[in-house]
Scaffold this motif. Structure first.
Motif, PDB file in Angstrom:
ATOM      1  N   SER A   1       0.907  -1.344  -0.036  1.00 48.07           N
ATOM      2  CA  SER A   1       0.076  -0.062  -0.041  1.00 48.07           C
ATOM      3  C   SER A   1       0.875   1.165  -0.012  1.00 48.07           C
ATOM      4  O   SER A   1       2.178   1.350   0.144  1.00 48.07           O
ATOM      5  N   GLN A   2       0.338   2.508  -0.248  1.00 49.14           N
ATOM      6  CA  GLN A   2       0.980   3.578  -0.104  1.00 49.14           C
ATOM      7  C   GLN A   2       1.410   4.176   1.312  1.00 49.14           C
ATOM      8  O   GLN A   2       0.479   3.741   2.228  1.00 49.14           O
ATOM      9  N   GLY A   3       2.642   4.380   1.561  1.00 46.58           N
ATOM     10  CA  GLY A   3       3.158   4.689   2.885  1.00 46.58           C
ATOM     11  C   GLY A   3       2.683   6.022   3.303  1.00 46.58           C
ATOM     12  O   GLY A   3       1.894   6.752   2.546  1.00 46.58           O
ATOM     13  N   PHE A   4       3.254   6.602   4.449  1.00 49.74           N
ATOM     14  CA  PHE A   4       2.825   7.754   5.105  1.00 49.74           C
ATOM     15  C   PHE A   4       3.142   8.831   3.880  1.00 49.74           C
ATOM     16  O   PHE A   4       4.081   9.043   3.171  1.00 49.74           O
ATOM     17  N   THR A   5       2.088   9.612   3.424  1.00 49.99           N
ATOM     18  CA  THR A   5       2.076  10.338   2.299  1.00 49.99           C
ATOM     19  C   THR A   5       1.575  11.969   2.954  1.00 49.99           C
ATOM     20  O   THR A   5       0.295  12.046   3.232  1.00 49.99           O
ATOM     21  N   PRO A   6       2.241  12.958   2.968  1.00 51.85           N
ATOM     22  CA  PRO A   6       1.998  14.392   3.213  1.00 51.85           C
ATOM     23  C   PRO A   6       1.442  14.943   2.032  1.00 51.85           C
ATOM     24  O   PRO A   6       1.932  14.717   1.005  1.00 51.85           O
ATOM     25  N   ASN A   7       0.452  15.911   2.307  1.00 52.10           N
ATOM     26  CA  ASN A   7       0.085  16.694   1.077  1.00 52.10           C
ATOM     27  C   ASN A   7      -0.271  18.208   1.406  1.00 52.10           C
ATOM     28  O   ASN A   7      -0.442  18.129   2.761  1.00 52.10           O
ATOM     29  N   PHE A   8      -0.187  19.058   0.895  1.00 52.04           N
ATOM     30  CA  PHE A   8      -0.258  20.396   1.133  1.00 52.04           C
ATOM     31  C   PHE A   8      -1.213  21.200  -0.139  1.00 52.04           C
ATOM     32  O   PHE A   8      -1.036  20.579  -1.083  1.00 52.04           O
ATOM     33  N   PHE A   9      -2.197  22.010   0.477  1.00 52.65           N
ATOM     34  CA  PHE A   9      -2.935  22.573  -0.642  1.00 52.65           C
ATOM     35  C   PHE A   9      -3.057  24.152  -0.227  1.00 52.65           C
ATOM     36  O   PHE A   9      -3.136  24.528   0.659  1.00 52.65           O
ATOM     37  N   PHE A  10      -3.170  24.991  -1.474  1.00 51.84           N
ATOM     38  CA  PHE A  10      -3.657  26.502  -1.295  1.00 51.84           C
ATOM     39  C   PHE A  10      -4.544  26.756  -2.383  1.00 51.84           C
ATOM     40  O   PHE A  10      -4.465  26.451  -3.698  1.00 51.84           O
ATOM     41  N   ARG A  11      -5.791  27.704  -1.957  1.00 49.10           N
ATOM     42  CA  ARG A  11      -6.656  27.819  -2.849  1.00 49.10           C
ATOM     43  C   ARG A  11      -7.224  28.988  -2.700  1.00 49.10           C
ATOM     44  O   ARG A  11      -7.176  29.788  -1.673  1.00 49.10           O
ATOM     45  N   VAL A  12      -7.513  30.044  -3.628  1.00 49.60           N
ATOM     46  CA  VAL A  12      -8.219  31.308  -3.840  1.00 49.60           C
ATOM     47  C   VAL A  12      -9.441  31.184  -4.973  1.00 49.60           C
ATOM     48  O   VAL A  12      -9.218  30.574  -5.827  1.00 49.60           O
ATOM     49  N   SER A  13     -10.279  32.107  -4.241  1.00 47.08           N
ATOM     50  CA  SER A  13     -11.618  31.880  -5.028  1.00 47.08           C
ATOM     51  C   SER A  13     -12.125  33.345  -5.038  1.00 47.08           C
ATOM     52  O   SER A  13     -11.977  34.147  -3.995  1.00 47.08           O
ATOM     53  N   PHE A  14     -12.858  33.844  -6.149  1.00 41.03           N
ATOM     54  CA  PHE A  14     -13.289  35.224  -6.243  1.00 41.03           C
ATOM     55  C   PHE A  14     -14.855  35.268  -7.057  1.00 41.03           C
ATOM     56  O   PHE A  14     -15.157  33.918  -7.614  1.00 41.03           O
TER      57      PHE A  14
END
Length: 849
Positions: free
Chosen positions: A836-849
């Motif tokens: 299986s997939q091991g420890f996986t970090p992820n980050f996100f940033f989003r802007v909306s208008f």
């Protein structure tokens, strides 16, 4: 005498009308003069504020404070006391803080939790809380709010209506289409509801965070539902009550999709930021859905005619995306979106983890082992892109037209050069799905409406492999799989009285599916092999469905599809029935039965098995080695929901006929073609509780899925390839101010595999049985968190993280055996465990208008 009576009533009517008319047309200046005289007060104002304004107002038996309070709300002007008995009338502030409370207009005690309240023409919005309340700070009084909720008519409210209100009560009217009425408004989270016909409806724009995800991935969100399992940790691997992913029907604005994943299924290919609604059926699907035997996922993008430009953009550690909604005319608007991977630009920890899982036991990983002993150069480049275009046009109040397009593109290039041995290998894989649709909806009368859709879907898989030694090519493989799917559908919805509806229509479909396999090798042991197959099919279908719903107490849905498949020259009938009854005030019982057929399947091929990726091909039924798939399912369920507490349970039995050993799940031991059937028995249970801003739910599944093939295992029953006898999922969602936190723990029994005894003198592997053993149990803990903020009055931001497999559990997803020749020409038996997939970090940033 009769004339006198008539004259009397005429004078009375005219007098009443005159009084009403006068009441509706009292000038504001006269109103203020009357108040001044009665209460001995004075009002100061600029004439232009009240000029030509009149209101209906009655100040009899009211105090001065009551009158002023009501006047503020009625005229949308502020009345300030500047000294004793003196008042100044001025414009209200340009920005105010507002509060609203949503309730069912037919039942004011029912507060609407999880409704979407958006500033019209923007992506700025909030969700109503447990009490149905919402608020905005520093919102312009000239703005308009768009209030939408599943099963209710969308409402538009001027912010001026909130002036001088502590918390404005907003009654919401239910939709006329009663089978879309909501029975549970917060099934798992605010973005998920359950309708009275058993469908589950997602609203991705509500932007809930699910454990381990950085965005509301459509297909991974669907996996949160009881009865839908995933055994390979992919987004596209939906196993619905014993079915396999290729047995599902997945539609995008009416377009049938044959590939729904990126990065070999790890990421959904459906952009959630342009999707308005997702309807999921696990059983008793609407009769308009055909040619599938498992679940339905019907994805619809926004049909709104935009009045202002709005959009959003963001990135995470796997891709970037952007979308925009633009008004072209007051009757026309356009939606455009695009997503692109960043794997060919920058390497991130998330991409590395996805790559490690996807390339296990592929040529990429196997060749990497040579790097330890030889001087090698290797390069693998994977990238994906998806895009959408939709044009919405509303020429009249009763007509709506749209044109929609989707593109899903996956490219993988791999090159490996052994400088010491002068060997070169190259692999090139292209996996694309393009689709187009046109829809015309018309409301002919209050009781008759029409939906006309034409769509085309094109799927292409192209793989080329070349092997060179000492500048001479000694082996090559070419593989192609092409699917063309064209459909025309016309259906009508007719309302009969207050509680009945009838849907009926015709659907035509044309399919052209071909696959081509060519393998050439200078080694006489392997030789040359060519496999070619091309088939086409016409499907003619008549369908109808009768629906009855009485105040959510009694529901009956009975439908039928009549099909003709030209490729096998066969007529089929598909009856479908769903019934539900409200036994107690908050307790329902339901039952359903359905028959379905499907003439397409995904088959395994073993000629490119050393590549280790995408060795499945779409094919049409031919009444020979690929029979028509047939399924029947019976379900009995119960539902209880009260005081933010929900229990939903389903018992089901499904029988599938027409399975073959060519379909997914059978390992390379069985390369002969056998046909058989499967029987799945199961129980799905959901228990959910909400406290204020905290949701927690547990889903549990138990059952069995067994195969019977007359020519395998002595004709005796054996466990299915993806049989999961027990699974458990526990999720928690907590919202604190602008923060959202989500955790999810999943556990399931390992899937079956075929154990082995060893090998014989011909290097053939000797198997003990078929699916006679099980992998170790699977478990994983995930976490996600997000923070919402405002960059300015018109732009919102969102930032967050996700942690997949927090404690880095090394689960085994699949086990296979192969016989390998070592460097000293000895044969050894090798066990290959796909991890299986091991420890996986992820980050996100989003802007909306």
């Amino acid at each position: 005498m009769q004339k006198n009576i008539l004259l009397f009533f005429l004078i009375l009517a005219l007098n009443t009308f005159s009084q009403t008319d006068m009441q509706q047309a009292i000038p504001l200046k006269k109103v203020f003069t009357s108040i001044e005289t009665k209460f001995n007060v004075k009002f100061a104002y600029a004439n232009h504020l009240i000029q030509d304004k009149s209101i209906l107002f009655d100040f009899e038996k009211k105090s001065l404070l009551e009158i002023i309070s009501e006047l503020k709300r009625a005229i949308h002007l502020d009345i300030k006391e500047i000294s004793k008995n003196r008042f100044l009338i001025v414009l209200p502030p340009k920005e105010i803080t507002i509060c609203g409370e949503l309730q069912n207009a037919n039942n004011i005690a029912e507060k609407l939790r999880g409704a979407s309240i958006k500033i019209k023409g923007t992506n700025i919005g909030v969700l109503s809380n447990n009490e149905g309340k919402f608020s905005f700070k520093n919102i312009e009084t000239s703005a308009v709010l768009e209030v939408s909720f599943i099963g209710f008519k969308t409402k538009y409210i001027s912010v001026r209506n909130f002036l001088f209100e502590d918390c404005l009560f907003i009654p919401m009217l239910e939709e006329a289409t009663f089978l879309e009425e909501v029975i549970i408004t917060n099934y798992l989270t605010n973005s998920i509801s359950k309708t009275i016909d058993g469908a589950i409806v997602f609203r991705p724009k509500n932007k809930n965070v699910f454990p381990g995800l950085t965005e509301p991935d459509i297909l991974q969100s669907v996996q949160q539902l009881p009865g839908i399992l995933n055994v390979d940790e992919t987004a596209s691997g939906l196993h619905v009550r014993g079915g396999t992913p290729d047995q599902n029907l997945i539609l995008f604005d009416g377009i049938k999709l044959f590939n729904t994943g990126h990065f070999f299924g790890a990421i959904s290919a459906l952009n959630p930021y342009i999707i308005d609604k997702v309807t999921v059926y696990r059983t008793a699907s609407n009769s308009k859905y055909g040619n599938h035997i498992a679940g339905v996922v019907d994805v619809e993008t926004s049909s709104e005619i935009a009045t202002k430009m709005s959009g959003s953009a963001g990135f995470n550690f796997t891709h970037v995306d952007a979308n925009i909604k633009v008004p072209i005319h007051k009757k026309v608007s356009v939606i455009v979106s695009v997503r692109r991977s960043i794997s060919d630009i920058v390497r991130t920890p998330t991409i590395d983890k996805l790559s490690n899982k996807a390339f296990q036991y592929s040529s990429v990983t196997e060749d990497a082992k040579d790097a330890k002993d030889f001087n090698v150069i290797s390069d693998n480049n994977f990238k994906f892109i998806d895009y959408n275009l939709k044009i919405n046009y509303k020429p009249t109040a009763n007509d709506f037209l749209s044109i929609s397009q989707i593109g899903i593109l996956n490219n993988f290039d791999y090159n490996f050069l052994n400088l010491d041995l002068k060997e070169d290998r190259s692999d090139d894989l292209r996996l694309n799905n393009l689709g187009y649709s046109t829809t015309w909806k018309r409301k002919w009368t209050d009781k008759l409406s029409q939906n006309f859709n034409v769509n085309y879907s094109q799927y292409n898989l192209n793989y080329n492999n070349q092997k060179v030694s000492n500048d001479e090519e000694y082996a090559k493989i070419e593989k192609r799989n092409d699917v063309a799917n064209f459909e025309v559908k016309l259906d009508f919805l007719q309302t009969i009285g207050k509680f009945q509806q009838m849907k009926y229509g015709y659907q035509y479909g044309y399919q052209d599916i071909s696959y081509f396999l060519e393998r050439e090798n200078s080694n006489q042991f392997y030789g040359t092999k060519l496999t070619l197959d091309t088939n086409s099919n016409n499907i003619h279908t008549l369908f109808s469905e009768y629906s009855y719903s009485f105040k959510k107490k009694y529901v009956l849905k009975a439908g039928v599809r009549g099909n003709y498949f030209s490729s096998i020259d066969r007529y089929t009938i598909e009856p479908r029935v769903f019934m539900q009854i409200k036994v107690l005030p908050r307790f329902w019982m339901n039952s359903s039965f359905e028959v379905k057929q499907q003439n397409t399947s995904k088959l395994l091929e073993f000629d490119t098995i050393d590549f280790g990726l995408e060795n499945q091909l779409w094919a049409l039924s031919n009444n020979k080695e690929i029979p028509l798939l047939e399924s029947n399912q019976f379900t009995f369920g119960a539902l209880y929901s009260a005081n933010n507490f929900t229990v939903d349970v389903d018992l089901y039995r499904r029988k599938i006929k027409g399975l073959t050993t060519l379909t997914t799940g059978f390992d390379s031991f069985i390369q002969e073609i056998y046909t058989g059937e499967a029987i799945t028995l199961g129980l799905d249970l959901l228990i959910k509780k909400t406290w204020h801003n905290f949701d927690t739910w547990v889903s549990y599944n138990t059952g069995s899925s067994n195969f019977t093939f007359s020519d395998l295992n002595g004709g005796k029953e054996f466990s299915g390839n993806f049989d999961v006898s027990q699974s458990f999922y526990w999720s928690n969602n907590f919202k604190y101010k602008s923060f959202t936190f989500s955790t999810g723990f999943s556990y399931r029994v390992g899937i079956p595999f075929s154990s082995v005894e060893g090998r014989n003198d011909n290097f053939e592997i000797l198997r003990k049985g078929i699916n006679d053993a099980r992998l170790p149990d699977y478990h994983r803990l995930d976490f996600s968190s997000a923070y919402d903020f405002k960059l300015n009055k018109k732009i919102k931001g969102k930032v967050g993280v996700s942690l997949l497999n927090i404690y880095n559990q090394g689960n085994i997803l699949k086990r296979e055996y192969e016989s390998k020749i070592t460097s000293d020409n000895n044969a050894v038996l090798v066990k290959n465990d796909t991890k299986s997939q091991g420890f996986t970090p992820n980050f996100f940033f989003r802007v909306s208008f």
